[in-house]
Write a protein that holds these residues in place. Structure first.
Motif, PDB file in Angstrom:
ATOM      1  N   PRO A 439       0.842  -1.212   0.000  1.00 21.89           N
ATOM      2  CA  PRO A 439       0.000   0.000   0.000  1.00 21.89           C
ATOM      3  C   PRO A 439       0.865   1.245   0.000  1.00 21.89           C
ATOM      4  O   PRO A 439       1.802   1.368   0.782  1.00 21.89           O
ATOM      5  N   SER A 440       0.573   2.171  -0.885  1.00 16.97           N
ATOM      6  CA  SER A 440       1.433   3.353  -1.026  1.00 16.97           C
ATOM      7  C   SER A 440       0.615   4.534  -1.510  1.00 16.97           C
ATOM      8  O   SER A 440      -0.547   4.402  -1.914  1.00 16.97           O
ATOM      9  N   SER A 441       1.261   5.697  -1.490  1.00 15.61           N
ATOM     10  CA  SER A 441       0.614   6.918  -1.977  1.00 15.61           C
ATOM     11  C   SER A 441       0.664   7.010  -3.493  1.00 15.61           C
ATOM     12  O   SER A 441      -0.069   7.803  -4.090  1.00 15.61           O
ATOM     13  N   GLY A 442       1.552   6.250  -4.118  1.00 18.84           N
ATOM     14  CA  GLY A 442       1.722   6.321  -5.564  1.00 18.84           C
ATOM     15  C   GLY A 442       2.660   7.421  -6.013  1.00 18.84           C
ATOM     16  O   GLY A 442       2.916   7.572  -7.213  1.00 18.84           O
ATOM     17  N   GLU A 443       3.192   8.189  -5.064  1.00 24.14           N
ATOM     18  CA  GLU A 443       4.070   9.310  -5.401  1.00 24.14           C
ATOM     19  C   GLU A 443       5.503   8.865  -5.678  1.00 24.14           C
ATOM     20  O   GLU A 443       6.249   9.569  -6.359  1.00 24.14           O
ATOM     21  N   VAL A 444       5.902   7.711  -5.135  1.00 23.02           N
ATOM     22  CA  VAL A 444       7.274   7.233  -5.311  1.00 23.02           C
ATOM     23  C   VAL A 444       7.244   5.956  -6.142  1.00 23.02           C
ATOM     24  O   VAL A 444       6.649   4.953  -5.734  1.00 23.02           O
ATOM     25  N   ALA A 445       7.875   5.975  -7.307  1.00 27.87           N
ATOM     26  CA  ALA A 445       7.919   4.808  -8.170  1.00 27.87           C
ATOM     27  C   ALA A 445       8.882   3.773  -7.607  1.00 27.87           C
ATOM     28  O   ALA A 445       9.837   4.113  -6.894  1.00 27.87           O
ATOM     29  N   LEU A 495      14.597  -0.982   2.789  1.00 33.88           N
ATOM     30  CA  LEU A 495      14.516   0.479   2.750  1.00 33.88           C
ATOM     31  C   LEU A 495      13.764   0.934   1.508  1.00 33.88           C
ATOM     32  O   LEU A 495      12.917   1.847   1.582  1.00 33.88           O
ATOM     33  N   ALA A 496      14.031   0.301   0.370  1.00 37.02           N
ATOM     34  CA  ALA A 496      13.321   0.652  -0.862  1.00 37.02           C
ATOM     35  C   ALA A 496      11.817   0.397  -0.706  1.00 37.02           C
ATOM     36  O   ALA A 496      10.991   1.199  -1.157  1.00 37.02           O
ATOM     37  N   ARG A 497      11.460  -0.705  -0.052  1.00 38.82           N
ATOM     38  CA  ARG A 497      10.038  -1.010   0.180  1.00 38.82           C
ATOM     39  C   ARG A 497       9.391   0.078   1.042  1.00 38.82           C
ATOM     40  O   ARG A 497       8.270   0.509   0.780  1.00 38.82           O
ATOM     41  N   SER A 498      10.106   0.544   2.050  1.00 41.66           N
ATOM     42  CA  SER A 498       9.565   1.597   2.910  1.00 41.66           C
ATOM     43  C   SER A 498       9.414   2.911   2.142  1.00 41.66           C
ATOM     44  O   SER A 498       8.443   3.649   2.342  1.00 41.66           O
ATOM     45  N   LEU A 499      10.356   3.196   1.264  1.00 42.78           N
ATOM     46  CA  LEU A 499      10.274   4.426   0.475  1.00 42.78           C
ATOM     47  C   LEU A 499       9.112   4.374  -0.508  1.00 42.78           C
ATOM     48  O   LEU A 499       8.469   5.393  -0.767  1.00 42.78           O
ATOM     49  N   VAL A 500       8.840   3.196  -1.074  1.00 44.12           N
ATOM     50  CA  VAL A 500       7.697   3.050  -1.981  1.00 44.12           C
ATOM     51  C   VAL A 500       6.395   3.321  -1.242  1.00 44.12           C
ATOM     52  O   VAL A 500       5.479   3.963  -1.766  1.00 44.12           O
ATOM     53  N   THR A 501       6.311   2.859  -0.011  1.00 45.23           N
ATOM     54  CA  THR A 501       5.107   3.085   0.791  1.00 45.23           C
ATOM     55  C   THR A 501       4.826   4.569   0.941  1.00 45.23           C
ATOM     56  O   THR A 501       3.675   5.001   0.941  1.00 45.23           O
ATOM     57  N   ASP A 502       5.875   5.359   1.104  1.00 46.93           N
ATOM     58  CA  ASP A 502       5.772   6.815   1.163  1.00 46.93           C
ATOM     59  C   ASP A 502       4.798   7.267   2.252  1.00 46.93           C
ATOM     60  O   ASP A 502       3.833   7.987   1.969  1.00 46.93           O
ATOM     61  N   PRO A 503       5.048   6.874   3.498  1.00 42.97           N
ATOM     62  CA  PRO A 503       4.139   7.301   4.581  1.00 42.97           C
ATOM     63  C   PRO A 503       4.357   8.758   4.930  1.00 42.97           C
ATOM     64  O   PRO A 503       5.374   9.368   4.567  1.00 42.97           O
ATOM     65  N   ALA A 504       3.404   9.319   5.662  1.00 42.13           N
ATOM     66  CA  ALA A 504       3.556  10.709   6.097  1.00 42.13           C
ATOM     67  C   ALA A 504       4.741  10.850   7.038  1.00 42.13           C
ATOM     68  O   ALA A 504       5.472  11.837   6.995  1.00 42.13           O
TER      69      ALA A 504
END
Length: 595
Positions: A439-445, A495-504
């Motif tokens: 689940p992600s914001s879609g802002e980070v590819a 870390l890449a997985r966490s960046l894709v999630t792009d949480p607040a």
């Protein structure tokens, strides 16, 4: 409840005071299914119990040369046979339904508790115990629930047969009742010992399972230090203890079974001997003797059900105790699931993240680095900032996000707002594309996140090692927990997985501890760039990461003691300098003087 209706919309709130209370609670949750099994079991056993009466009537009809009574006896036997068949079929159907639905209820409860506790589960109970509870223990609990109704039916019918024998032939009926009473008084004192042995066996088996699970989880480390043989010997010893305990348990149950065979056999001999005397004296008809003999023979059948229930309870009670122990675990913020309406809307992810207990303030939209100097303390602080603390703060102070307490927000809202990546992230098995499908914001590819986490060499190695993927690293399968990858590779992919999630708000606990300094420097720079405008907290003591932070906080003894830019703190705070550079003031003075 039917199997086709699973899963339960609400599995209920279990009674976890003890294994015994948990089993009773499970039984109460399935009163409808238990009543059906009891009814069908009673029909089955009553039909079987009444067959000797029909046989006795048929024998007596033959002796009296009465064709009409013989026909009636034959019709009665046919009717009883149909009742026994239908009852047995439906009893099996309802009993298995009770077994499966009870196991499913426990499985749902465990799954919900696991999801609620999250990463804190394995900090409070061994992973091996969780595996044991969610596999074999569930089957044992279901077995006990399933056998309870058949035991109840057997007990009800046995008492009815004894009462009927006393009314039908008081002398022989009294002899049978006295014999069963003796059998009960002999077997009952043996059951607690058998139960204790079964408890000990399950305890030893649980420890062996935990040891095996922990060994498999740490196999890579064990091979690195040459400790396979040591743990093999430990597991062999634990396995032999389980075997010895199982043999002792089997001996006890074998003794109980032998008593159940010997005493009823002696009772049957006594009944035949007394009945034959009464028949030769003319006090008992041949058909009546056959009826009494058949009834006594039938009573051996319910005794098997009594033994099965005793075994089921003995083996399931330790399992229920383990399940209750896991289900009794509560999250420090458990009450958030019942938060007041409007709390979710009040939570402002764009606000500052503030922990009153420690004084940590992560400004909104900035990269804040926190230096603890103690890896365990850093992990506790990371869990607290993300709302995953094992226990609430002693002073009751709650972490605030945008001025709203995280503990007051619903669990799904809080975890959507704040994401915590601990120092030992888990990679689930599957393709790399599936790993990044979160689940992600879609802002980070995905490609941008992998590039920021410096996963280029990881992707190249994965593509080279899997020629059947058309050189597309995203199609490469990741093994369980990423065991085929090095620690640094796993860390960067996580870390890449966490960046894709792009949480607040993103909280990272030592995200670069397993990578080299050159890669760490590039990750720190890219992390600041890709998380621009979002709140990020990094718990680390790496100068390369600290130099890229907008703000650095020093936490000692659970409180913030210094704050400011990294370079300024290096020159102005001795405690900070000692933690980050691993140098004392004397060492630094000597180095400066020699230079």
């Amino acid at each position: 409840m039917h199997i086709r209706h699973l899963p339960y919309p609400d599995p209920g709130t279990p009674d976890v005071r003890s294994g015994h209370h948990f089993l009773l609670w499970l039984g109460r949750q399935q009163l409808g299914g238990q009543a059906k099994s009891l009814a069908w079991g009673t029909l089955h056993l009553l039909s079987v119990a009444a067959l000797p009466l029909a046989v006795g009537l048929a024998v007596q009809a033959v002796v009296d040369r009465s064709g009409e009574r013989l026909a009636l006896a034959g019709a009665l036997m046919a009717l009883l046979g149909a009742g026994a068949t239908v009852g047995d079929t439906m009893l099996h159907r309802t009993a298995i339904t009770n077994w499966v639905t009870a196991a499913a209820r426990v499985q749902q409860l465990l799954a919900r508790r696991t999801a609620s506790l999250g990463a804190t589960l394995t900090q409070r109970v061994a992973a091996g115990e969780v595996v044991a509870v969610s596999t074999g223990d569930i089957e044992k609990v279901g077995w006990c629930v399933e056998s309870a109704s058949r035991f109840s039916a057997a007990l009800l019918v046995s008492l009815s047969v004894c009462a009927g024998l006393i009314a039908y032939e008081p002398e022989l009926g009294g002899l049978v009742a006295a014999g069963l009473l003796v059998l009960t008084l002999v077997i009952l004192p043996m059951l607690p010992r058998a139960t204790r042995r079964a408890d000990l066996q399950r305890e030893k088996a649980g420890r062996a399972t935990e040891l095996a699970a922990d060994t498999v989880a740490g196999l890579r480390v064990l091979r690195g230090i040459g400790g396979e043989q040591l743990f093999l010997e430990r597991y062999r010893k634990a396995s032999q203890e389980v075997r010895g305990s199982a043999v002792r348990t089997a001996r006890m149950w074998a003794l109980i079974e032998a008593v159940q065979v010997a005493l009823p056999g002696l009772l049957l001999i006594a009944v035949i001997w007394q009945g034959t005397r009464m028949t030769t004296d003319g006090r008992l008809a041949v058909g009546e003797l056959v009826t009494v003999y058949g009834a006594v023979t039938f009573l051996l059948f319910p005794l098997r059900m009594f033994q099965e229930f005793a075994m089921a309870y003995s083996f399931s009670r330790p399992s229920a105790t383990r399940a209750a122990r896991v289900l009794a675990l509560h999250h420090a913020t458990e009450a958030r699931t019942a938060a007041a309406p409007g709390t979710a809307a009040a939570l402002r992810p764009e606000g500052d993240l503030y922990d009153p207990a420690s004084g940590v303030l992560a400004a909104a939209g900035q990269l804040t680095a926190v230096v603890c100097g103690d890896a365990d303390a850093a992990g506790v602080l990371a869990d607290r900032l993300g709302g995953h603390a094992l226990a609430p703060s002693p002073d009751g102070e709650e972490v605030l996000l945008g001025g709203v307490a995280l503990d007051d927000a619903p669990l799904d809202v809080a975890r959507t707002a704040v994401l915590v990546q601990d120092k030992d992230p888990v990679l689930l098995s599957g393709t790399l594309e599936e790993l990044m499908d979160v689940p992600s914001s879609g802002e980070v590819a995905v490609r941008d996140a992998l590039e920021a986490a410096q996963c280029g060499d990881v992707l190249a190695a994965l593509a080279q090692g899997s020629p059947g993927t058309d050189a597309d690293p995203l199609r490469v399968r990741i093994t369980e927990r990423g065991r085929s990858l090095s620690g640094g590779q796993r860390q960067r992919l996580a870390l890449a997985r966490s960046l894709v999630t792009d949480p607040a708000v993103l909280v990272l606990d030592e995200p670069t501890s397993a990578v080299d300094s050159h890669t760490e420097s590039r990750i720190a720079t890219a992390l600041h760039r890709i998380r621009a405008g979002r709140t990020t907290v990094v718990l680390t003591s790496s100068p390369l990461v600290l130099d890229c932070a907008d703000q650095v906080l020093l936490v000692q003894d659970g409180r913030v003691t210094a704050s400011g830019p990294h370079r300024k703190l290096l020159h102005t705070d001795a405690d900070y300098r000692a933690v980050v550079t691993r140098q004392t003031d004397e060492e630094l003075t000597e180095r400066t003087g020699s230079a």
